[in-house]
Design a protein around this motif. Sequence first.
Motif, short mmCIF file in Angstrom:
data_model
loop_
_atom_site.label_atom_id
_atom_site.label_comp_id
_atom_site.label_asym_id
_atom_site.label_seq_id
_atom_site.Cartn_x
_atom_site.Cartn_y
_atom_site.Cartn_z
N ALA A 16 43.72 51.22 41.87
CA ALA A 16 45.36 51.29 41.07
C ALA A 16 45.09 51.03 39.48
CB ALA A 16 46.61 51.45 41.88
N LEU A 17 45.08 49.60 39.51
CA LEU A 17 45.37 48.75 38.83
C LEU A 17 44.24 49.22 38.12
CD1 LEU A 17 45.96 46.31 37.21
CD2 LEU A 17 44.64 44.53 38.62
N LEU A 18 42.70 49.11 38.59
CA LEU A 18 41.58 49.35 37.51
C LEU A 18 41.80 50.76 37.02
CD1 LEU A 18 38.66 49.09 39.58
CD2 LEU A 18 39.24 48.58 36.83
N ALA A 19 42.39 51.98 37.64
CA ALA A 19 42.45 53.28 36.44
C ALA A 19 43.93 54.21 35.98
CB ALA A 19 43.43 54.19 37.91
N GLY A 20 44.59 52.24 36.17
CA GLY A 20 45.69 52.05 34.85
C GLY A 20 44.86 51.56 33.97
N LEU A 21 43.94 50.96 33.33
CA LEU A 21 43.30 50.00 32.49
C LEU A 21 42.81 51.24 31.14
CD1 LEU A 21 42.32 47.02 33.91
CD2 LEU A 21 44.13 47.57 32.59
N GLY A 22 42.89 52.28 31.78
CA GLY A 22 42.31 53.14 30.48
C GLY A 22 42.96 53.33 29.05
N GLY A 23 42.41 52.87 28.54
CA GLY A 23 42.55 52.68 26.85
C GLY A 23 43.07 51.40 26.17
N GLN A 51 36.42 43.95 34.44
CA GLN A 51 35.43 44.84 34.89
C GLN A 51 35.30 46.21 33.45
OE1 GLN A 51 32.64 46.39 37.09
NE2 GLN A 51 33.38 44.50 37.87
N ALA A 52 36.72 46.84 33.26
CA ALA A 52 36.81 47.33 32.68
C ALA A 52 35.97 46.77 31.09
CB ALA A 52 38.29 47.29 31.65
N ARG A 53 35.77 46.32 30.62
CA ARG A 53 35.48 45.24 29.75
C ARG A 53 33.46 45.52 29.97
NH1 ARG A 53 38.20 40.31 29.91
NH2 ARG A 53 36.68 39.11 30.39
N LEU A 54 33.02 45.60 31.41
CA LEU A 54 32.17 45.73 31.73
C LEU A 54 32.25 46.75 31.95
CD1 LEU A 54 30.92 43.65 34.20
CD2 LEU A 54 29.99 42.41 32.30
N ARG A 55 32.17 47.52 31.88
CA ARG A 55 31.91 49.22 32.21
C ARG A 55 32.04 49.44 30.62
NH1 ARG A 55 36.62 51.84 37.28
NH2 ARG A 55 34.82 51.48 38.71
N ARG A 56 32.67 49.26 29.88
CA ARG A 56 32.23 49.95 28.68
C ARG A 56 31.34 49.63 27.91
NH1 ARG A 56 37.12 47.09 27.05
NH2 ARG A 56 36.04 45.65 25.38
N ARG A 57 30.63 47.90 28.35
CA ARG A 57 29.03 47.70 28.15
C ARG A 57 27.81 48.27 28.34
NH1 ARG A 57 28.81 41.48 29.26
NH2 ARG A 57 26.54 42.18 29.01
N ALA A 58 28.55 49.02 29.67
CA ALA A 58 27.48 49.81 30.90
C ALA A 58 27.46 51.22 30.55
CB ALA A 58 28.02 49.82 32.27
N ALA A 59 28.27 51.78 29.34
CA ALA A 59 27.90 53.18 29.15
C ALA A 59 27.19 53.20 28.53
CB ALA A 59 29.66 53.73 28.39
N ASP A 67 32.47 54.89 34.01
CA ASP A 67 33.69 54.46 34.55
C ASP A 67 33.55 54.30 35.52
OD1 ASP A 67 34.16 54.95 32.12
OD2 ASP A 67 34.47 56.76 31.93
N ARG A 68 32.99 54.84 36.55
CA ARG A 68 33.38 54.60 37.94
C ARG A 68 32.60 53.57 39.09
NH1 ARG A 68 31.06 59.93 40.58
NH2 ARG A 68 29.54 60.02 38.97
N MET A 69 31.52 53.07 38.08
CA MET A 69 30.96 52.26 38.68
C MET A 69 31.51 50.92 38.69
SD MET A 69 26.83 53.24 37.50
CE MET A 69 25.92 51.59 38.29
N TYR A 70 30.66 49.89 39.14
CA TYR A 70 30.58 48.14 38.86
C TYR A 70 29.62 47.01 38.84
CZ TYR A 70 34.32 49.85 42.13
OH TYR A 70 35.53 50.79 42.11
N PHE A 71 30.09 46.19 38.08
CA PHE A 71 29.50 45.72 37.05
C PHE A 71 29.09 43.99 37.73
CE2 PHE A 71 29.86 49.28 35.51
CZ PHE A 71 28.22 50.03 35.33
N THR A 72 28.15 43.53 36.87
CA THR A 72 28.66 42.40 37.17
C THR A 72 27.96 42.21 35.37
OG1 THR A 72 26.59 41.70 37.95
CG2 THR A 72 27.90 41.45 39.39
N PRO A 73 28.19 40.70 34.56
CA PRO A 73 27.14 40.86 33.74
C PRO A 73 26.30 40.48 33.19
CG PRO A 73 29.55 38.99 33.61
CD PRO A 73 29.41 39.75 35.49
N ASP A 74 25.39 39.56 34.38
CA ASP A 74 24.17 39.84 34.78
C ASP A 74 23.53 40.94 34.54
OD1 ASP A 74 23.96 37.11 33.91
OD2 ASP A 74 23.25 36.67 35.91
#
Length: 390
Positions: A16-23, A51-59, A67-74
Amino acid sequence: METEAFAGLLTDEGQALLAGLGGYEEAGELAVATRLRREHPAELVSAALTQARLRRRAAAKFGADADRMYFTPDGVEQATRTTVAEHRAARFARLGVGRVADLCAGIGGDAIALARAGIEVLAVDRSPLTCAVARANAEALGLADRIEVRCADVTEVDTAGYDAVFVDPARRGGRGRIFDPEAYSPPLSWAVEAARTTSFAALKIAPGVPHEAVPDDAEAQWVSDRGDVKEAVLWFGTRPGARSATLLPRGATLTGTGLPDPPVGPVGGYVYEPDGAVIRAHLVAEVAQQVGGRLIDGTIAYVTADELRPTPYATAYAISDTLPFNLKRLKALLREREVGTLTVKKRGSAVEPEEVRRRVKPRGPNAATVLLTRVAGAPAMLIGAPVTTN
């Protein structure tokens, strides 16, 4: 981010927290973090914002999937771009591969492409956090039934029963990129031996690998995506000794034929700049043969020809002027032709494009390209414009 903190993101509260971070970035990360920490554990808020920052980078690499995936910095830094992973997965599928052991799988970028190609995947990594992220990605993309994630040392994994292995050794350390293939983790020599235990294999390596480091029983393929060289791959069980360059997203592949170096001659009406993958694969001679061309200098990978011929493996420029290097003369010529949009490219020149633009101060409604290079050993400027050949 620790494994426990990441696990929190997979709970109902974390989702829920992740879903509410759009924008959220428009509101300011600090303000958003302060507000959210009134309602949620600080560690969970920190993990969600990361995670929100990493998703933007990963786009840029993963498109809408990010937008549906999960990431680490590396993981974001080292994961294979989707277009490249899909190309490799499609080749495995064409080879009839049904099961692949993906060693050093990371966050699962290649495993996802393999699974989508209809291949069953064993994804192995030694980092518990990375494995947790890979499992979450398989689940999020509906591929958990095709991807088994195992946290283990890849050197201890039995690959018997698999049609192929894919190995992507770590090529970064505490001091940055690792250029010695034997300093990879695991070393290239280990990966090569692992490749020889199955019918087919692909080893992802740095595109700058010396050709002499390529085993005789491997095919070496250099891959670029939209002109940016992404990787080299050693294939086993395919075409031993072959050298090729593949250009994505088109998928055009040029294979070496053992041609000698092209002759050197005067600059003609057109100059061709081979794709970086072609240059890395040492296939400039094949491009020269395609376009009926010659080199402008024995040490420079620019091909010139007197007529325009189509090739997907190089960018062509119609050349209007071939001049000795002289920035004052270039500035005067550009002013005379009212050039305001100037593209500066260089090969074999110590002068930086930014310095050229700063000194010539282009102004006007017209556009031009200048190639800073050497012609027959002398610094030169080739002025022209790109033209379409395919």
